[in-house]
Scaffold this motif. Structure first.
Motif, mmCIF file in Angstrom:
data_model
loop_
_atom_site.group_PDB
_atom_site.id
_atom_site.type_symbol
_atom_site.label_atom_id
_atom_site.label_comp_id
_atom_site.label_asym_id
_atom_site.label_seq_id
_atom_site.Cartn_x
_atom_site.Cartn_y
_atom_site.Cartn_z
ATOM 1 N N ASP A 173 0.873 -1.176 0.000
ATOM 2 C CA ASP A 173 0.000 0.000 0.000
ATOM 3 C C ASP A 173 0.906 1.221 0.000
ATOM 4 N N THR A 174 0.627 2.176 -0.887
ATOM 5 C CA THR A 174 1.473 3.373 -0.951
ATOM 6 C C THR A 174 1.227 4.318 0.212
ATOM 7 N N GLY A 175 0.060 4.222 0.831
ATOM 8 C CA GLY A 175 -0.278 5.112 1.937
ATOM 9 C C GLY A 175 -0.683 6.501 1.492
ATOM 10 N N ASP A 176 -0.798 6.706 0.154
ATOM 11 C CA ASP A 176 -1.162 8.030 -0.353
ATOM 12 C C ASP A 176 -2.666 8.241 -0.426
ATOM 13 N N GLY A 177 -3.439 7.187 -0.181
ATOM 14 C CA GLY A 177 -4.891 7.294 -0.257
ATOM 15 C C GLY A 177 -5.470 8.032 0.931
ATOM 16 N N PRO A 178 -6.797 8.113 0.993
ATOM 17 C CA PRO A 178 -7.440 8.804 2.124
ATOM 18 C C PRO A 178 -7.168 8.076 3.437
ATOM 19 N N ARG A 179 -7.214 8.818 4.507
ATOM 20 C CA ARG A 179 -6.988 8.219 5.819
ATOM 21 C C ARG A 179 -8.107 7.222 6.138
ATOM 22 N N SER A 180 -7.760 6.173 6.833
ATOM 23 C CA SER A 180 -8.733 5.141 7.162
ATOM 24 C C SER A 180 -9.705 5.642 8.225
ATOM 25 N N ARG A 181 -10.859 4.939 8.299
ATOM 26 C CA ARG A 181 -11.832 5.282 9.329
ATOM 27 C C ARG A 181 -11.242 5.081 10.724
ATOM 28 N N GLY A 182 -10.400 4.064 10.871
ATOM 29 C CA GLY A 182 -9.768 3.820 12.155
ATOM 30 C C GLY A 182 -8.935 5.003 12.630
ATOM 31 N N HIS A 183 -8.300 5.703 11.686
ATOM 32 C CA HIS A 183 -7.499 6.875 12.058
ATOM 33 C C HIS A 183 -8.388 7.951 12.672
ATOM 34 N N PHE A 184 -9.541 8.208 12.059
ATOM 35 C CA PHE A 184 -10.434 9.244 12.572
ATOM 36 C C PHE A 184 -11.039 8.824 13.916
ATOM 37 N N VAL A 185 -11.316 7.538 14.070
ATOM 38 C CA VAL A 185 -11.830 7.052 15.352
ATOM 39 C C VAL A 185 -10.777 7.264 16.450
ATOM 40 N N TYR A 186 -9.514 6.968 16.115
ATOM 41 C CA TYR A 186 -8.440 7.137 17.100
ATOM 42 C C TYR A 186 -8.311 8.607 17.492
ATOM 43 N N VAL A 187 -8.362 9.511 16.517
ATOM 44 C CA VAL A 187 -8.252 10.945 16.810
ATOM 45 C C VAL A 187 -9.427 11.406 17.672
ATOM 46 N N ALA A 188 -10.641 10.902 17.360
ATOM 47 C CA ALA A 188 -11.818 11.282 18.149
ATOM 48 C C ALA A 188 -11.669 10.813 19.597
ATOM 49 N N LEU A 189 -11.196 9.589 19.777
ATOM 50 C CA LEU A 189 -10.977 9.083 21.132
ATOM 51 C C LEU A 189 -9.879 9.880 21.849
ATOM 52 N N GLU A 190 -8.884 10.307 21.085
ATOM 53 C CA GLU A 190 -7.796 11.092 21.675
ATOM 54 C C GLU A 190 -8.312 12.451 22.153
#
Length: 225
Positions: free
Chosen positions: A191-208
Protein backbone atom coordinates in the motif's frame (compact mmCIF):
# COMPACT_ATOMS: atom_id res chain seq x y z
CA UNK A 1 -13.93 25.29 63.58
CA UNK A 2 -12.82 27.75 60.85
CA UNK A 3 -11.96 31.16 62.34
CA UNK A 4 -10.69 34.30 60.64
CA UNK A 5 -10.73 38.05 60.72
CA UNK A 6 -13.06 40.20 58.65
CA UNK A 7 -10.39 40.50 55.95
CA UNK A 8 -7.32 38.46 55.09
CA UNK A 9 -4.79 39.17 52.31
CA UNK A 10 -3.25 35.70 52.64
CA UNK A 11 -6.34 33.46 52.88
CA UNK A 12 -9.33 35.15 51.19
CA UNK A 13 -12.35 35.17 53.47
CA UNK A 14 -14.69 33.64 50.81
CA UNK A 15 -12.23 30.73 50.52
CA UNK A 16 -12.44 30.19 54.28
CA UNK A 17 -16.24 30.34 54.08
CA UNK A 18 -16.16 27.61 51.44
CA UNK A 19 -13.72 25.56 53.55
CA UNK A 20 -16.11 25.61 56.49
CA UNK A 21 -18.97 24.43 54.27
CA UNK A 22 -16.89 21.61 52.80
CA UNK A 23 -15.67 20.48 56.21
CA UNK A 24 -19.04 20.85 57.86
CA UNK A 25 -17.30 23.00 60.49
CA UNK A 26 -18.37 25.99 62.56
CA UNK A 27 -17.51 29.37 61.03
CA UNK A 28 -16.55 32.46 63.06
CA UNK A 29 -15.45 35.89 61.81
CA UNK A 30 -13.73 38.07 64.45
CA UNK A 31 -14.61 41.76 64.17
CA UNK A 32 -11.64 44.11 64.00
CA UNK A 33 -9.22 41.31 63.11
CA UNK A 34 -7.36 40.45 59.92
CA UNK A 35 -4.93 37.58 59.19
CA UNK A 36 -4.15 36.76 62.85
CA UNK A 37 -7.21 37.24 65.06
CA UNK A 38 -5.30 36.15 68.17
CA UNK A 39 -2.76 38.97 67.59
CA UNK A 40 -5.20 41.59 66.31
CA UNK A 41 -7.49 41.00 69.30
CA UNK A 42 -5.12 40.60 72.28
CA UNK A 43 -6.11 38.95 75.61
CA UNK A 44 -8.58 38.50 77.05
CA UNK A 45 -9.37 36.20 74.12
CA UNK A 46 -12.48 36.77 72.04
CA UNK A 47 -15.36 34.42 72.90
CA UNK A 48 -14.72 32.06 69.94
CA UNK A 49 -11.10 31.51 71.05
CA UNK A 50 -12.15 31.08 74.65
CA UNK A 51 -14.72 28.53 73.52
CA UNK A 52 -12.03 26.59 71.66
CA UNK A 53 -9.69 26.72 74.67
CA UNK A 54 -12.38 25.45 77.02
CA UNK A 55 -13.52 22.79 74.55
CA UNK A 56 -10.03 21.34 74.15
CA UNK A 57 -9.43 21.43 77.89
CA UNK A 58 -12.52 19.26 78.36
CA UNK A 59 -11.80 17.01 75.37
CA UNK A 60 -8.29 16.06 76.49
CA UNK A 61 -5.31 15.43 74.13
CA UNK A 62 -5.77 16.42 70.52
CA UNK A 63 -6.35 13.62 68.00
CA UNK A 64 -3.39 12.92 65.68
CA UNK A 65 -3.38 14.65 62.31
CA UNK A 66 -2.61 11.43 60.45
CA UNK A 67 -3.73 7.85 60.82
CA UNK A 68 -1.57 4.74 61.01
CA UNK A 69 -1.12 4.71 57.22
CA UNK A 70 0.09 8.31 57.12
CA UNK A 71 -3.23 9.59 55.75
CA UNK A 72 -5.20 12.57 57.04
CA UNK A 73 -8.33 11.36 58.85
CA UNK A 74 -11.52 12.21 57.00
CA UNK A 75 -14.50 13.69 58.75
CA UNK A 76 -17.54 11.42 58.67
CA UNK A 77 -19.65 12.26 55.63
CA UNK A 78 -16.86 14.27 54.02
CA UNK A 79 -16.46 14.05 50.23
CA UNK A 80 -12.92 15.44 50.19
CA UNK A 81 -10.02 13.27 49.04
CA UNK A 82 -6.82 12.52 50.90
CA UNK A 83 -4.49 15.45 50.16
CA UNK A 84 -1.40 13.42 49.29
CA UNK A 85 -3.30 11.05 47.01
CA UNK A 86 -5.07 13.94 45.28
CA UNK A 87 -1.79 15.80 44.67
CA UNK A 88 -0.10 12.65 43.36
CA UNK A 89 -2.98 11.72 41.06
CA UNK A 90 -3.24 15.32 39.82
CA UNK A 91 0.46 15.51 38.95
CA UNK A 92 0.34 12.18 37.11
CA UNK A 93 -2.80 13.22 35.25
CA UNK A 94 -1.23 16.42 33.94
CA UNK A 95 1.95 14.56 32.91
CA UNK A 96 -0.28 12.14 31.00
CA UNK A 97 -2.17 15.03 29.41
CA UNK A 98 1.04 16.77 28.38
CA UNK A 99 2.43 13.64 26.72
CA UNK A 100 -0.78 13.10 24.73
CA UNK A 101 -0.87 16.72 23.57
CA UNK A 102 2.81 16.79 22.70
CA UNK A 103 2.93 13.55 20.74
CA UNK A 104 -0.55 13.06 19.28
CA UNK A 105 -1.19 16.68 18.32
CA UNK A 106 2.33 18.00 17.65
CA UNK A 107 4.84 15.27 16.82
CA UNK A 108 2.49 13.02 14.84
CA UNK A 109 1.37 15.54 12.20
CA UNK A 110 4.62 17.53 12.03
CA UNK A 111 7.00 14.65 11.33
CA UNK A 112 5.56 14.17 7.83
CA UNK A 113 6.50 17.79 6.98
CA UNK A 114 10.18 17.23 7.63
CA UNK A 115 12.35 17.15 4.48
CA UNK A 116 13.05 13.65 3.21
CA UNK A 117 10.47 11.92 5.42
CA UNK A 118 8.42 9.63 3.19
CA UNK A 119 5.15 8.01 4.22
CA UNK A 120 6.79 4.64 5.05
CA UNK A 121 9.54 6.33 7.09
CA UNK A 122 7.00 8.50 8.90
CA UNK A 123 4.83 5.48 9.65
CA UNK A 124 7.82 3.54 10.96
CA UNK A 125 8.76 6.41 13.29
CA UNK A 126 5.14 6.85 14.32
CA UNK A 127 4.73 3.21 15.26
CA UNK A 128 7.76 3.33 17.53
CA UNK A 129 6.71 6.60 19.14
CA UNK A 130 3.09 5.57 19.71
CA UNK A 131 4.10 2.16 21.01
CA UNK A 132 6.23 3.91 23.63
CA UNK A 133 3.51 6.49 24.33
CA UNK A 134 0.85 3.82 24.85
CA UNK A 135 3.13 1.88 27.20
CA UNK A 136 3.78 5.00 29.28
CA UNK A 137 0.07 5.90 29.19
CA UNK A 138 -0.80 2.47 30.55
CA UNK A 139 1.66 2.90 33.41
CA UNK A 140 0.35 6.40 34.19
CA UNK A 141 -3.26 5.21 34.07
CA UNK A 142 -2.48 2.45 36.57
CA UNK A 143 -0.72 4.95 38.84
CA UNK A 144 -3.70 7.32 38.75
CA UNK A 145 -6.14 4.48 39.46
CA UNK A 146 -4.08 3.35 42.47
CA UNK A 147 -3.77 6.90 43.87
CA UNK A 148 -7.49 7.55 43.42
CA UNK A 149 -8.47 4.21 44.93
CA UNK A 150 -6.27 4.71 48.01
CA UNK A 151 -7.25 8.35 48.49
CA UNK A 152 -10.96 7.94 49.07
CA UNK A 153 -11.87 9.94 45.96
CA UNK A 154 -15.37 11.39 45.46
CA UNK A 155 -17.67 9.93 42.83
CA UNK A 156 -16.87 12.52 40.16
CA UNK A 157 -13.14 11.73 40.35
CA UNK A 158 -13.82 7.99 40.20
CA UNK A 159 -16.02 8.46 37.15
CA UNK A 160 -13.48 10.59 35.27
CA UNK A 161 -10.67 8.17 36.13
CA UNK A 162 -12.72 5.27 34.82
CA UNK A 163 -13.53 7.28 31.69
CA UNK A 164 -9.89 8.05 30.91
CA UNK A 165 -8.91 4.41 31.45
CA UNK A 166 -11.79 3.17 29.28
CA UNK A 167 -10.83 5.49 26.40
CA UNK A 168 -7.21 4.31 26.56
CA UNK A 169 -8.34 0.69 26.62
CA UNK A 170 -10.58 1.23 23.58
CA UNK A 171 -7.67 2.73 21.66
CA UNK A 172 -5.27 -0.07 22.54
CA UNK A 173 -7.64 -3.00 22.17
CA UNK A 174 -9.78 -2.01 19.18
CA UNK A 175 -8.27 0.86 17.17
CA UNK A 176 -4.49 0.41 17.32
CA UNK A 177 -4.56 -3.17 15.92
CA UNK A 178 -6.53 -1.94 12.92
CA UNK A 179 -4.12 0.94 12.32
CA UNK A 180 -1.16 -1.41 12.69
CA UNK A 181 -2.50 -3.73 9.98
CA UNK A 182 -2.63 -0.89 7.48
CA UNK A 183 0.82 0.40 8.42
CA UNK A 184 2.13 -3.16 7.99
CA UNK A 185 0.86 -3.13 4.40
CA UNK A 186 2.49 0.25 3.73
CA UNK A 187 5.82 -0.84 5.20
CA UNK A 188 5.66 -4.07 3.16
CA UNK A 189 5.09 -2.08 -0.06
CA UNK A 190 1.56 -3.44 -0.54
CA UNK A 191 0.00 0.00 0.00
CA UNK A 192 1.47 3.37 -0.95
CA UNK A 193 -0.28 5.11 1.94
CA UNK A 194 -1.16 8.03 -0.35
CA UNK A 195 -4.89 7.29 -0.26
CA UNK A 196 -7.44 8.80 2.12
CA UNK A 197 -6.99 8.22 5.82
CA UNK A 198 -8.73 5.14 7.16
CA UNK A 199 -11.83 5.28 9.33
CA UNK A 200 -9.77 3.82 12.16
CA UNK A 201 -7.50 6.88 12.06
CA UNK A 202 -10.43 9.24 12.57
CA UNK A 203 -11.83 7.05 15.35
CA UNK A 204 -8.44 7.14 17.10
CA UNK A 205 -8.25 10.94 16.81
CA UNK A 206 -11.82 11.28 18.15
CA UNK A 207 -10.98 9.08 21.13
CA UNK A 208 -7.80 11.09 21.67
CA UNK A 209 -9.76 14.35 21.78
CA UNK A 210 -12.23 12.84 24.25
CA UNK A 211 -9.34 11.59 26.36
CA UNK A 212 -7.78 15.07 26.44
CA UNK A 213 -11.09 16.55 27.62
CA UNK A 214 -11.51 13.88 30.31
CA UNK A 215 -7.93 14.32 31.52
CA UNK A 216 -8.37 18.09 31.81
CA UNK A 217 -11.59 17.60 33.79
CA UNK A 218 -9.96 14.94 35.97
CA UNK A 219 -6.93 17.13 36.71
CA UNK A 220 -9.13 20.08 37.70
CA UNK A 221 -11.32 17.89 39.91
CA UNK A 222 -8.26 16.45 41.63
CA UNK A 223 -6.94 19.95 42.34
CA UNK A 224 -10.19 20.80 44.11
CA UNK A 225 -10.86 17.36 45.66
Amino acid sequence: HVLSGVRDDTWPVPLLDDMAVRLGARRTVVDGAEHSPNCDQPPPPPPPLAHLRDHHARAGPRAPDVNSRGQTPRRKGSTSMNTTSAATASAITFVWLGMVLGISFLEAPLKFRAPGVTVPIGLGIGRLVFRALNAVETALAIAVIVAVALGGAPVRVLGLTAGAAALLLAQLAFVRPRLNRRSDRVLAGEDTGDGPRSRGHFVYVALELLKVAVLIALGVCLLTA
